[in-house]
Design a protein around this motif. Structure first.
Motif, mmCIF file in Angstrom:
data_model
loop_
_atom_site.group_PDB
_atom_site.id
_atom_site.type_symbol
_atom_site.label_atom_id
_atom_site.label_comp_id
_atom_site.label_asym_id
_atom_site.label_seq_id
_atom_site.Cartn_x
_atom_site.Cartn_y
_atom_site.Cartn_z
ATOM 1 N N SER A 1 -3.792 6.648 9.210
ATOM 2 C CA SER A 1 -2.434 6.687 9.762
ATOM 3 C C SER A 1 -2.294 5.762 10.966
ATOM 4 C CB SER A 1 -2.092 8.116 10.177
ATOM 5 O OG SER A 1 -2.057 8.933 9.036
ATOM 6 N N ILE B 1 3.204 5.222 10.607
ATOM 7 C CA ILE B 1 3.034 5.817 9.265
ATOM 8 C C ILE B 1 1.983 6.932 9.305
ATOM 9 C CG2 ILE B 1 2.660 5.319 6.804
ATOM 10 C CD1 ILE B 1 4.496 3.163 7.795
ATOM 11 N N GLN B 2 2.403 8.118 8.927
ATOM 12 C CA GLN B 2 1.458 9.237 8.805
ATOM 13 C C GLN B 2 1.147 9.415 7.323
ATOM 14 O OE1 GLN B 2 3.199 13.024 9.752
ATOM 15 N NE2 GLN B 2 1.381 14.145 9.087
ATOM 16 N N TYR B 3 -0.063 9.037 6.917
ATOM 17 C CA TYR B 3 -0.426 9.172 5.500
ATOM 18 C C TYR B 3 -0.795 10.618 5.200
ATOM 19 C CZ TYR B 3 -0.436 4.119 5.224
ATOM 20 O OH TYR B 3 -0.045 2.808 5.247
ATOM 21 N N ILE B 4 -0.317 11.101 4.075
ATOM 22 C CA ILE B 4 -0.655 12.452 3.641
ATOM 23 C C ILE B 4 -1.248 12.312 2.248
ATOM 24 C CG2 ILE B 4 0.286 14.704 2.995
ATOM 25 C CD1 ILE B 4 2.537 14.188 5.064
ATOM 26 N N LEU C 1 3.257 9.908 1.285
ATOM 27 C CA LEU C 1 2.428 10.726 0.382
ATOM 28 C C LEU C 1 1.753 9.848 -0.661
ATOM 29 C CD1 LEU C 1 4.367 12.892 1.616
ATOM 30 C CD2 LEU C 1 4.126 14.101 -0.547
ATOM 31 N N SER D 1 14.463 10.907 9.852
ATOM 32 C CA SER D 1 13.055 11.077 9.462
ATOM 33 C C SER D 1 12.968 10.753 7.966
ATOM 34 C CB SER D 1 12.586 12.500 9.751
ATOM 35 O OG SER D 1 13.462 13.436 9.175
ATOM 36 N N ALA E 1 10.381 10.266 4.369
ATOM 37 C CA ALA E 1 9.110 10.439 3.643
ATOM 38 C C ALA E 1 9.153 9.541 2.413
ATOM 39 C CB ALA E 1 8.913 11.884 3.235
ATOM 40 N N THR F 1 12.608 16.831 6.528
ATOM 41 C CA THR F 1 12.740 15.374 6.359
ATOM 42 C C THR F 1 14.162 15.023 5.915
ATOM 43 O OG1 THR F 1 10.425 15.269 5.710
ATOM 44 C CG2 THR F 1 11.784 13.369 5.145
ATOM 45 N N LYS G 1 4.989 20.227 3.674
ATOM 46 C CA LYS G 1 4.762 19.005 4.477
ATOM 47 C C LYS G 1 6.053 18.227 4.689
ATOM 48 C CE LYS G 1 -0.069 18.556 3.228
ATOM 49 N NZ LYS G 1 -0.456 19.287 2.004
ATOM 50 N N LEU G 2 6.989 18.348 3.729
ATOM 51 C CA LEU G 2 8.224 17.550 3.813
ATOM 52 C C LEU G 2 9.358 18.280 4.527
ATOM 53 C CD1 LEU G 2 8.399 15.889 0.257
ATOM 54 C CD2 LEU G 2 7.477 14.971 2.382
ATOM 55 N N LYS H 1 6.460 9.814 6.876
ATOM 56 C CA LYS H 1 5.392 10.465 6.110
ATOM 57 C C LYS H 1 5.212 9.705 4.804
ATOM 58 C CE LYS H 1 6.256 14.949 8.117
ATOM 59 N NZ LYS H 1 6.823 16.289 7.961
#
Ligand SMILES: NC(=O)c1ccc[n+]([C@@H]2O[C@H](COP(=O)([O-])OP(=O)(O)OC[C@H]3O[C@@H](n4cnc5c(N)ncnc54)[C@H](OP(=O)(O)O)[C@@H]3O)[C@@H](O)[C@H]2O)c1
Length: 292
Positions: free
Chosen positions: A46, A50-53, A39, A5, A7, A72, A68-69, A37
């Protein structure tokens, strides 16, 4: 190794796009646990990969980012070389406890630059070291000069002695001296290749390059792409340039001279190096290095 995983912190600078392109390329799919993830301070939609935060990075957001992390495996930092920002990110990395951290180094080998400019970008090394001291594997990626057709080494050319405004050249030493460069799309691939390699098999620093060019190559390319003839306006030997460097440094480090510092470093010939390309892309199995 099972899929990792990942980030990424900081997306809208020089390296966000090429890194996301490497992730989206499919080349590394079997090695990545999706979604990654990302950031960023900017709102973005998203995708399944890719999940944008969306978040600011300030002392007040440290704990929410750590939350959130959590869990990871690899954190990749692509932010500006801003000491305050790096200081704010350090506790985020330390508290998140990734198996691997890739700090925002991506430049000349600081050990080499330090021979000529003691303490040059020392806060970058301190950042990597602080995270290492907290027991987190951190791998610095040395790329030397970025190359990107709309920008570095094509339009941003002060560090190879070209002055676009005056159509002139500052020559330091021999124009056939070579310097390492790395195309930003290759850096994106390098970052993801390192992120998906077993951390224990990686050294603390790897040096990569797409290739090397001479100052003359950069001048020729600039003349071709800008339909202009550049003239050597000033010329110094490497020894003279080093003397000028120590005289200027005696008055203090001046950020306005940043590209000139790199020019002097490169003119010594020390900013070309044997690379670790084979370690992460053996026989160009994953991708073919891009030419200048
Ligand atoms: N070797 C070379 O030729 C060369 C050339 C240029 C840069 N570099 C190196 O490459 C690395 C990246 O530099 P860059 O020029 O791409 O950086 P940049 O454009 O200044 O910033 C990159 C990203 O950092 C994040 N960021 C910046 N300030 C922030 C803040 N106050 N709070 C939160 N996030 C912030 C932003 O991400 P979001 O917009 O997603 O929030 C920004 O898009 C640096 O280590 C730099 O030294 C090397």
């Amino acid at each position: 190794m099972s899929p990792v995983s990942i980030a990424i912190i900081g997306l809208n600078g020089s390296l966000g796009k090429p890194t996301l392109e490497a992730i989206n390329s499919g080349k590394f799919d079997s090695k990545i646990k999706f979604p990654i993830k990302a950031l960023t301070r900017k709102a973005q939609t998203s995708t399944d990969k890719i999940q944008y935060i969306q978040t600011e990075i300030t002392p007040d957001t440290i704990d929410s980012i750590v939350e959130k992390l959590r869990g990871t495996d690899v954190i990749i930092e692509l932010v500006s070389h801003n000491p305050d920002l790096l200081n704010t990110i350090e506790p985020i990395i330390v508290k998140s406890q990734p198996k691997l951290f890739i700090p925002s180094q991506f430049g000349s080998d600081l050990a080499t630059m330090n021979k000529y400019i003691p303490g040059f970008l020392g806060f970058k090394n301190a950042h990597s070291e602080n995270v290492r001291k907290a027991g987190i594997k951190s791998v610095d990626i040395v790329t030397n000069f970025f190359a990107e057709p709309s920008k570095f080494l094509y339009e941003v050319v002060g560090h190879v002695g070209i002055d676009p405004a005056n159509k002139s050249i500052l020559q330091l030493g021999d124009l056939n001296t070579r310097v390492a460069f790395t195309r930003v799309e290759d850096i994106g691939n390098v970052i993801v290749a390192v992120a998906t390699t077993a951390p224990e098999s990686l050294p603390d620093k790897i040096r990569v390059k797409s290739g090397s060019i001479s100052y003359q190559d950069a001048i020729d390319r600039y003349e071709q792409t800008h339909n202009v003839k550049l003239e050597v306006k000033e010329k110094y030997t490497v020894e003279e340039a080093k003397q000028q460097l120590s005289e200027k440094l005696a008055k203090g480090f001046n950020p306005a001279d940043f590209l000139w510092y790199l020019h002097v470093g490169g003119a010594t010939g020390d900013l070309n190096y044997d690379d670790d390309n084979e370690l992460i892309n053996p026989n160009q199995f994953l991708w073919k290095w891009t030419e200048y």
